[in-house]
Scaffold this motif. Structure first.
Motif, PDB file in Angstrom:
ATOM      1  N   ARG A 181       0.848  -1.371   0.002  1.00 12.07           N
ATOM      2  CA  ARG A 181      -0.019   0.031   0.193  1.00 12.07           C
ATOM      3  C   ARG A 181       0.932   1.158  -0.053  1.00 12.07           C
ATOM      4  NH1 ARG A 181      -4.936  -1.242  -0.198  1.00 12.07           N
ATOM      5  NH2 ARG A 181      -5.844  -2.892   0.818  1.00 12.07           N
ATOM      6  N   ARG A 182       2.131   1.123   0.817  1.00 10.96           N
ATOM      7  CA  ARG A 182       2.836   2.326   0.613  1.00 10.96           C
ATOM      8  C   ARG A 182       3.437   2.514  -0.702  1.00 10.96           C
ATOM      9  NH1 ARG A 182       7.788   1.797   0.740  1.00 10.96           N
ATOM     10  NH2 ARG A 182       8.022  -0.200   1.659  1.00 10.96           N
ATOM     11  N   VAL A 183       3.821   1.451  -1.362  1.00  7.39           N
ATOM     12  CA  VAL A 183       4.463   1.746  -2.794  1.00  7.39           C
ATOM     13  C   VAL A 183       3.445   2.451  -3.693  1.00  7.39           C
ATOM     14  CG1 VAL A 183       5.404   0.231  -4.598  1.00  7.39           C
ATOM     15  CG2 VAL A 183       6.266  -0.078  -2.449  1.00  7.39           C
ATOM     16  N   LEU A 184       2.246   1.649  -3.428  1.00  9.53           N
ATOM     17  CA  LEU A 184       1.183   2.058  -4.338  1.00  9.53           C
ATOM     18  C   LEU A 184       0.778   3.599  -4.144  1.00  9.53           C
ATOM     19  CD1 LEU A 184      -1.149  -1.052  -4.349  1.00  9.53           C
ATOM     20  CD2 LEU A 184       0.217  -0.159  -6.299  1.00  9.53           C
ATOM     21  N   ARG A 185       0.859   3.888  -3.032  1.00  7.91           N
ATOM     22  CA  ARG A 185       0.397   5.383  -2.581  1.00  7.91           C
ATOM     23  C   ARG A 185       1.471   6.267  -3.349  1.00  7.91           C
ATOM     24  NH1 ARG A 185       1.781   5.641   2.905  1.00  7.91           N
ATOM     25  NH2 ARG A 185       3.572   6.339   2.128  1.00  7.91           N
ATOM     26  N   ASP A 186       2.761   5.793  -3.070  1.00  2.61           N
ATOM     27  CA  ASP A 186       3.875   6.780  -3.557  1.00  2.61           C
ATOM     28  C   ASP A 186       3.977   6.731  -4.933  1.00  2.61           C
ATOM     29  OD1 ASP A 186       4.416   6.968  -0.923  1.00  2.61           O
ATOM     30  OD2 ASP A 186       5.839   5.805  -0.947  1.00  2.61           O
ATOM     31  N   ASN A 187       3.290   5.763  -5.981  1.00  2.41           N
ATOM     32  CA  ASN A 187       3.335   5.850  -7.161  1.00  2.41           C
ATOM     33  C   ASN A 187       2.087   5.809  -8.007  1.00  2.41           C
ATOM     34  OD1 ASN A 187       6.343   4.867  -7.822  1.00  2.41           O
ATOM     35  ND2 ASN A 187       5.927   3.748  -6.397  1.00  2.41           N
ATOM     36  N   GLY A 188       0.879   6.530  -7.389  1.00  4.02           N
ATOM     37  CA  GLY A 188      -0.223   6.729  -7.825  1.00  4.02           C
ATOM     38  C   GLY A 188      -1.197   5.422  -8.184  1.00  4.02           C
ATOM     39  N   GLY A 189      -0.768   4.374  -7.167  1.00  2.75           N
ATOM     40  CA  GLY A 189      -1.766   3.325  -7.455  1.00  2.75           C
ATOM     41  C   GLY A 189      -1.306   2.443  -8.421  1.00  2.75           C
ATOM     42  N   VAL A 190      -2.237   1.349  -8.799  1.00  3.09           N
ATOM     43  CA  VAL A 190      -1.780   0.232  -9.741  1.00  3.09           C
ATOM     44  C   VAL A 190      -1.805   1.105 -10.925  1.00  3.09           C
ATOM     45  CG1 VAL A 190      -2.368  -1.852  -8.498  1.00  3.09           C
ATOM     46  CG2 VAL A 190      -4.332  -0.671  -9.790  1.00  3.09           C
ATOM     47  N   ALA A 191      -2.687   2.034 -11.391  1.00  2.09           N
ATOM     48  CA  ALA A 191      -2.893   2.509 -12.727  1.00  2.09           C
ATOM     49  C   ALA A 191      -1.632   3.604 -12.799  1.00  2.09           C
ATOM     50  CB  ALA A 191      -3.976   3.322 -12.773  1.00  2.09           C
ATOM     51  N   GLY A 192      -1.221   4.167 -11.626  1.00  2.99           N
ATOM     52  CA  GLY A 192       0.000   5.005 -11.715  1.00  2.99           C
ATOM     53  C   GLY A 192       1.236   4.207 -12.151  1.00  2.99           C
ATOM     54  N   ILE A 193       1.501   2.934 -11.620  1.00  2.00           N
ATOM     55  CA  ILE A 193       2.543   2.214 -11.794  1.00  2.00           C
ATOM     56  C   ILE A 193       2.517   1.957 -13.359  1.00  2.00           C
ATOM     57  CG2 ILE A 193       3.600  -0.357 -11.320  1.00  2.00           C
ATOM     58  CD1 ILE A 193       2.916   0.176  -8.709  1.00  2.00           C
ATOM     59  N   ALA A 194       1.480   1.346 -13.872  1.00  2.27           N
ATOM     60  CA  ALA A 194       1.321   0.872 -15.304  1.00  2.27           C
ATOM     61  C   ALA A 194       1.560   2.154 -16.272  1.00  2.27           C
ATOM     62  CB  ALA A 194      -0.266   0.480 -15.659  1.00  2.27           C
TER      63      ALA A 194
END
Length: 133
Positions: free
Chosen positions: A61-74
């Motif tokens: 959840r921390r990594v997702l928050r820091d990168n804009g969620g799963v859509a942000g990572i994609a």
């Protein structure tokens, strides 16, 4: 990202090899499943920057928050999203799950997503967005 010439075979082999691999944060979760599929098709590891950063839901959840969620990572890995109708085999798609948004791989009319007990196959009509690999 450039796909290898034999990417269809590599993708099929990847899906078969991962069919019963259970969900595991930081190893076999939705984002790393998609990164592993891209690596199988291209030889490049788009998930390298996140590997080893988390091993729990809290860490994820921390990594997702820091990168804009799963859509942000994609989007970080593949650029701007497109409508899911434009997705082709091997592209990344965004879906809703009971646990929130997740990434999956388009297989044509179906998609493959990391589930708790292995790969889950769903209809492509469930996709909300897509990214070209």
């Amino acid at each position: 990202m450039q796909r290898l010439e034999d990417w269809p075979t590599r993708l099929a082999e990847f899906i078969e090899a991962r069919r019963e691999r259970v969900f595991s944060w930081g190893d076999s979760d939705c984002c790393l499943f998609v990164c592993d599929a891209i690596q199988a098709m291209s030889g490049a590891d788009p998930g390298a920057r996140w590997r080893g950063l988390y091993a729990s839901e809290k860490g994820a959840r921390r990594v997702l928050r820091d990168n804009g969620g799963v859509a942000g990572i994609a989007t970080l890995v593949l650029g701007a999203a497109a409508p899911p109708a434009l997705a082709g085999r091997g592209d990344v798609v965004l879906i809703d799950t009971p646990n929130g948004e997740a990434l999956a791989i388009c297989l044509g009319s179906q998609l493959a997503a990391q589930g708790q007990a292995g790969i889950e196959f769903m209809e492509m009509r469930q996709a909300k967005a897509a990214w070209t690999v």
